[in-house]
Design a protein around this motif. Structure first.
Motif, PDB file in Angstrom:
ATOM      1  N   ALA A  95       0.814  -1.219   0.000  1.00  0.00           N
ATOM      2  CA  ALA A  95       0.000   0.000   0.000  1.00  0.00           C
ATOM      3  C   ALA A  95       0.845   1.265   0.000  1.00  0.00           C
ATOM      4  N   ASP A  96       1.908   1.287   0.794  1.00  0.00           N
ATOM      5  CA  ASP A  96       2.718   2.503   0.902  1.00  0.00           C
ATOM      6  C   ASP A  96       3.397   2.841  -0.418  1.00  0.00           C
ATOM      7  N   LEU A 139       0.756   3.929  -3.078  1.00  0.00           N
ATOM      8  CA  LEU A 139       0.273   5.286  -2.829  1.00  0.00           C
ATOM      9  C   LEU A 139       1.333   6.333  -3.153  1.00  0.00           C
ATOM     10  N   SER A 168       0.203   8.960   3.911  1.00  0.00           N
ATOM     11  CA  SER A 168      -1.050   9.532   3.410  1.00  0.00           C
ATOM     12  C   SER A 168      -2.229   9.159   4.308  1.00  0.00           C
ATOM     13  N   GLU A 179      -7.869   9.773  -1.883  1.00  0.00           N
ATOM     14  CA  GLU A 179      -6.683   9.369  -2.640  1.00  0.00           C
ATOM     15  C   GLU A 179      -6.385   7.892  -2.455  1.00  0.00           C
ATOM     16  N   ILE A 180      -6.531   7.412  -1.234  1.00  0.00           N
ATOM     17  CA  ILE A 180      -6.252   6.002  -0.963  1.00  0.00           C
ATOM     18  C   ILE A 180      -7.267   5.114  -1.684  1.00  0.00           C
ATOM     19  N   ARG A 181      -8.546   5.475  -1.617  1.00  0.00           N
ATOM     20  CA  ARG A 181      -9.565   4.690  -2.328  1.00  0.00           C
ATOM     21  C   ARG A 181      -9.321   4.713  -3.831  1.00  0.00           C
ATOM     22  N   THR A 239      -6.486   5.107  -5.393  1.00  0.00           N
ATOM     23  CA  THR A 239      -5.308   4.294  -5.719  1.00  0.00           C
ATOM     24  C   THR A 239      -5.662   2.816  -5.762  1.00  0.00           C
ATOM     25  N   THR A 262       1.099  -2.622   5.202  1.00  0.00           N
ATOM     26  CA  THR A 262       1.622  -1.294   5.516  1.00  0.00           C
ATOM     27  C   THR A 262       2.581  -1.421   6.694  1.00  0.00           C
ATOM     28  N   HIS A 296      -2.523   6.451   9.206  1.00  0.00           N
ATOM     29  CA  HIS A 296      -2.360   5.969   7.836  1.00  0.00           C
ATOM     30  C   HIS A 296      -2.874   4.536   7.707  1.00  0.00           C
ATOM     31  N   GLU A 323      -6.695   4.458   7.698  1.00  0.00           N
ATOM     32  CA  GLU A 323      -7.316   4.909   6.454  1.00  0.00           C
ATOM     33  C   GLU A 323      -7.127   3.880   5.340  1.00  0.00           C
ATOM     34  N   VAL A 324      -5.988   3.223   5.309  1.00  0.00           N
ATOM     35  CA  VAL A 324      -5.742   2.175   4.307  1.00  0.00           C
ATOM     36  C   VAL A 324      -6.723   1.025   4.502  1.00  0.00           C
TER      37      VAL A 324
END
Length: 202
Positions: free
Chosen positions: A31-32, A35, A40, A45-47, A49, A69, A75, A78-79
């Motif tokens: 994820a990192d 992104l 983040s 933005e995460i969704r 990506t 992650t 962070h 949210e991920v």
């Protein structure tokens, strides 16, 4: 790799989940790296990506996903909220998330349960995972941000690489088998196995 709590070992214990070998796709999501910002906390933005990854990788109903992650609290939260249908893993330390996914790649290479694995990362360290999976005669696709794909991984996976597209708009078609849920297009439909993973993985 020392840790025995691989995803499918846990999934096979979930009541109602068949342990009969099956062919399907496993997505290993760094994820990192995907992104481009390991800190983040922007939900949109995460969704976006993750949505673009599913589009590029042709994520289909029945596919399984493991997203890893580090341990940056907000962070991480949210991920996990952005892709509730994935199994989320966390590991601190240098390359912690990468090593977590490599553990899963090692298991996938020996399990006989997958005929395709998608590595969602551009980090050089995933050459190791790519080679393990190919040695097991598993098709491997690398999905990465163009600016974060290492030259070494690109060379090794040449011909099996896709870049994240710009955010899909209403005119772009999702892959066959993927259908956004009502009001939130971050959840894959009809994928009960990943839900089982979420319940069993701390």
């Amino acid at each position: 790799m020392g840790r025995s709590n691989t995803l499918t070992a846990e999934a096979s214990e979930v009541e109602g989940v068949s342990t009969t070998p099956a062919t399907r796709t496993l997505h290993l999501v760094d994820a990192d790296n995907l992104l481009g910002d390991p800190s983040s906390i922007d939900p949109a933005e995460i969704r976006s990506t993750f949505r673009r990854h599913r589009f590029a990788s042709q994520f289909a109903e029945g596919d399984l996903a493991a997203a890893a992650t580090g341990r940056n609290g907000r962070h991480v939260l949210e991920v996990e909220l952005a892709w509730p249908g994935a199994c989320h893993r966390r590991r601190s330390g240098a390359d912690g998330a990468d090593l977590e996914l490599i553990d899963q790649a090692e298991w996938a290479a020996s399990s006989g349960r997958f005929d395709r694995v998608v590595i969602a990362s551009g980090d050089r360290i995933f050459i190791r995972a790519f080679e393990l999976l190919r040695a097991a005669e598993i098709d491997v696709l690398v999905v990465a941000r163009a600016r974060s794909l290492s030259a070494a991984l690109l060379a090794r996976a040449f011909g099996n690489v896709r870049y994240l597209p710009s955010s899909p708009n209403k005119h772009e078609r999702y892959p066959v088998g993927y259908r956004p849920s009502s009001g939130d297009d971050s959840r894959p439909m009809g994928n009960n196995v990943t839900a089982g993973w979420d319940q069993r993985v701390a």
